[in-house]
Design a protein around this motif. Structure first.
Motif, mmCIF file in Angstrom:
data_model
loop_
_atom_site.group_PDB
_atom_site.id
_atom_site.type_symbol
_atom_site.label_atom_id
_atom_site.label_comp_id
_atom_site.label_asym_id
_atom_site.label_seq_id
_atom_site.Cartn_x
_atom_site.Cartn_y
_atom_site.Cartn_z
ATOM 1 N N SER A 1 0.814 -1.218 0.000
ATOM 2 C CA SER A 1 0.000 0.000 0.000
ATOM 3 C C SER A 1 0.847 1.268 0.000
ATOM 4 C CB SER A 1 -0.914 0.013 1.243
ATOM 5 O OG SER A 1 -0.171 0.284 2.426
ATOM 6 N N ARG B 1 -9.633 -0.737 5.316
ATOM 7 C CA ARG B 1 -9.358 0.627 4.876
ATOM 8 C C ARG B 1 -10.153 1.670 5.663
ATOM 9 N NH1 ARG B 1 -6.345 0.129 0.378
ATOM 10 N NH2 ARG B 1 -6.538 -1.795 -0.851
ATOM 11 N N LEU C 1 -5.029 1.963 3.640
ATOM 12 C CA LEU C 1 -4.902 0.804 4.523
ATOM 13 C C LEU C 1 -4.669 1.261 5.946
ATOM 14 C CD1 LEU C 1 -3.084 -2.515 3.918
ATOM 15 C CD2 LEU C 1 -2.594 -1.237 5.999
ATOM 16 N N SER D 1 -13.962 -2.628 7.398
ATOM 17 C CA SER D 1 -13.727 -1.269 6.902
ATOM 18 C C SER D 1 -14.930 -0.376 7.171
ATOM 19 C CB SER D 1 -13.402 -1.296 5.398
ATOM 20 O OG SER D 1 -12.202 -2.003 5.137
#
Length: 259
Positions: free
Chosen positions: A155, A215, A221, A254
């Motif tokens: 990421s 996320r 991330l 997330s």
């Protein structure tokens, strides 16, 4: 000044909020930032913004980057973030999701977050099998040879990844650990393309693992959801057959952080 920036009736940020809002903007940036860049949002007097950065650095909430001018979250701010994610209300929801994922897959599942020196195990749900791999909450594992660590590295912006690989020693942990920077970069590129990372006995002999990103609201991330299993029950090919469960779990986790 951004629309959600608090201010008093004069349009100025109250003194007791300035440091908090500075830390919020540094965390929001997601990359090392200079005081002048942050002050484009906060619009404080120049001596004030530099004094606040100096205080935050001295107290361990910020740390200076390699260029000597930029700042990123320090150890105390990172611990604060981990403690917030571990609060009982948030953790109860996370554990419910994690428990369901672990039960559907039938193997141990973990949530890990990046720390300065590796991935930090924030939460986990153990498999019911007697044969299991012990990596308790609070364990720190390397970036380059774990599924969660490689998910995080994938990421990073390319210039930060290059800087990391230039200064990080790719120490072998098993005979299958990737110790060549070019090979690791190639695998990270593959990870970005397919959306998940793997560990094929690279961290521990006889163990395979898969990780997906969790996320934040900006799509960055924040942590990882991973599953690991002994080779007696799964090889990497059979573990990837559980991807649908992991994808759904990472999306739900997330969502809990964005609500």
């Amino acid at each position: 000044m951004s629309d959600d920036t608090a201010s008093d009736e004069t349009g100025q940020i109250p003194t007791n909020l300035r440091l908090l809002m500075l830390l919020e903007e540094v965390a929001r940036a997601g990359v090392p930032v200079t005081p002048s860049a942050i002050n484009e949002v906060l619009c404080l007097p120049k001596p004030t913004i530099h004094r606040l950065f100096h205080t935050a650095e001295a107290e361990g909430f910020l740390q200076r980057d390699l260029d000597g001018r930029s700042y990123s979250p320090g150890r105390r701010l990172r611990r604060f973030a981990v403690a917030t994610l571990s609060s009982e209300r948030v953790r109860a929801v996370q554990l419910a999701i994690l428990r369901r994922v672990a039960e559907e897959i039938g193997e141990t599942c973990n949530i890990a977050t990046p720390d300065r020196d590796g991935m930090f195990y924030l939460d986990r749900v153990e498999t019911h099998w007697p044969l299991r791999i012990q990596l308790p909450i609070g364990t720190r594992v390397p970036f380059h040879c774990t599924a969660s660590g490689k998910m995080y590295l994938s990421s990073l912006r390319q210039d930060y990844l290059n800087r990391f690989l230039k200064n990080y020693k790719l120490t072998p942990v098993t005979s299958k650990s990737i110790t060549d920077a070019a090979k690791l970069k190639a695998e990270l590129a593959q990870t970005r393309e397919r959306g998940y990372s793997t560990d094929n006995e690279e961290f521990m002999d006889g163990m395979v693992a898969i990780a997906l990103p969790i996320r934040d609201m900006q799509g960055r991330l924040l942590s990882t959801l991973s599953v690991h299993a002994p080779l007696q029950r799964h090889d990497l090919a059979s573990l990837t057959q559980k991807l649908d469960v992991l994808i759904a779990g990472s999306a739900e986790l997330s969502d809990t952080l964005c609500s």
